[in-house]
Enzyme design. Structure first.
Site, mmCIF file in Angstrom:
data_model
loop_
_atom_site.group_PDB
_atom_site.id
_atom_site.type_symbol
_atom_site.label_atom_id
_atom_site.label_comp_id
_atom_site.label_asym_id
_atom_site.label_seq_id
_atom_site.Cartn_x
_atom_site.Cartn_y
_atom_site.Cartn_z
ATOM 1 N N PRO A 106 9.372 15.901 8.539
ATOM 2 C CG PRO A 106 9.593 16.797 6.409
ATOM 3 C CD PRO A 106 9.079 15.592 7.128
ATOM 4 C CG ASN A 107 11.216 21.361 9.008
ATOM 5 O OD1 ASN A 107 12.382 21.555 9.335
ATOM 6 N ND2 ASN A 107 10.828 21.320 7.744
ATOM 7 N NE ARG B 147 7.824 24.150 11.071
ATOM 8 C CZ ARG B 147 7.211 23.286 10.313
ATOM 9 N NH1 ARG B 147 6.683 22.198 10.860
ATOM 10 N NH2 ARG B 147 7.107 23.478 9.031
ATOM 11 C CE1 TYR C 6 2.520 23.869 10.820
ATOM 12 C CE2 TYR C 6 4.410 25.325 11.053
ATOM 13 C CZ TYR C 6 3.538 24.611 10.245
ATOM 14 O OH TYR C 6 3.680 24.631 8.889
ATOM 15 C CG ASN D 23 1.993 16.420 10.452
ATOM 16 O OD1 ASN D 23 2.241 16.705 9.275
ATOM 17 N ND2 ASN D 23 1.828 17.338 11.380
ATOM 18 C CB ALA E 24 7.253 20.139 3.592
ATOM 19 C CD GLU F 226 -2.863 14.005 4.423
ATOM 20 O OE1 GLU F 226 -3.320 13.156 3.615
ATOM 21 O OE2 GLU F 226 -2.550 15.155 4.083
ATOM 22 C CG HIS G 92 -1.666 18.262 7.523
ATOM 23 N ND1 HIS G 92 -0.355 18.048 7.178
ATOM 24 C CD2 HIS G 92 -2.417 17.527 6.667
ATOM 25 C CE1 HIS G 92 -0.313 17.230 6.140
ATOM 26 N NE2 HIS G 92 -1.546 16.898 5.818
ATOM 27 N NE ARG H 12 0.239 27.431 6.855
ATOM 28 C CZ ARG H 12 1.300 26.715 7.228
ATOM 29 N NH1 ARG H 12 1.153 25.464 7.644
ATOM 30 N NH2 ARG H 12 2.498 27.254 7.177
HETATM 31 C C1 DQA Z 1 2.001 20.569 8.432
HETATM 32 C C2 DQA Z 1 1.586 21.398 7.217
HETATM 33 C C3 DQA Z 1 2.642 21.310 6.120
HETATM 34 O O1 DQA Z 1 2.253 22.087 5.001
HETATM 35 C C4 DQA Z 1 3.966 21.835 6.635
HETATM 36 O O2 DQA Z 1 4.960 21.681 5.644
HETATM 37 C C5 DQA Z 1 4.382 21.182 7.899
HETATM 38 C C6 DQA Z 1 3.382 20.958 8.946
HETATM 39 C C7 DQA Z 1 1.032 20.750 9.613
HETATM 40 O O3 DQA Z 1 1.070 19.932 10.529
HETATM 41 O O4 DQA Z 1 0.247 21.713 9.645
HETATM 42 O O5 DQA Z 1 5.566 20.908 8.121
HETATM 43 O O6 DQA Z 1 1.996 19.196 8.080
#
Ligand code: DQA
Length: 142
Positions: free
Chosen positions: A9-10, A17, A22, A73, A76, A97, A99, A106
């Site tokens: 998501p996102n 964003r 990011y 990735n 959230a 995994e 990020h 954070r």
């Molecule tokens: C994320 C870190 C997560 O905590 C966050 O919710 C994201 C992006 C990252 O790539 O840094 O959506 O996965």
């Protein structure tokens, strides 16, 4: 070998964003770079992004028997989803995994991952290079 790169998501909003967190690259740019590196390194990449937990789970299920490695990735959902963890364990495909941000710098709610203890590796804080690092590792295994 064949690698499935999953973004949750996102992450479709990358580039616009919170770029200070990011980075400025769009997901399309990140994936194009991975595709190119994959060709160079002899691994085929396929890509999937969804904002929906169920769709992410369905895509993981579809990977069974035809994908050798997953780079994920989960956004959230990393911090909330036992269901994505179970899907990854269910198909028994090794995964890394990733990020973009260093989640440990954070908010406390980003420090826990439902995936990390089952991942081959966890990469965070390297920005978009994290995906490339994961792919490079996978290419060297195969
Ligand atoms: C994320 C870190 C997560 O905590 C966050 O919710 C994201 C992006 C990252 O790539 O840094 O959506 O996965």
């Amino acid at each position: 070998s064949k690698v499935l790169v999953i973004n949750g998501p996102n992450l479709n909003l990358l580039g616009m964003r919170e770029p200070h967190i990011y980075g400025a690259l769009t997901l399309e740019q990140i994936n194009q770079n991975l595709s190119q590196k994959g060709t160079e390194w002899g691994v085929e990449c396929v890509f999937f992004q969804s904002n929906s937990e169920g769709e992410l789970i369905n895509r993981i299920h579809q990977a069974m028997g035809n994908i050798d490695y997953i780079i994920i990735n989960a956004g959230a959902y990393t911090h909330t989803s036992i269901a994505i963890r179970d899907a990854l364990l269910g198909v028994a495909i090794p995964f890394i995994e990733v990020h973009l941000s260093n989640v440990h710098q954070r908010e406390a709610f980003r420090h826990h991952s439902y995936l990390a203890d089952k991942a081959v590796a966890v990469i965070c804080g390297l920005g978009a290079f994290g995906y490339e690092a994961a792919l490079s590792y996978i290419a060297k295994q195969s």
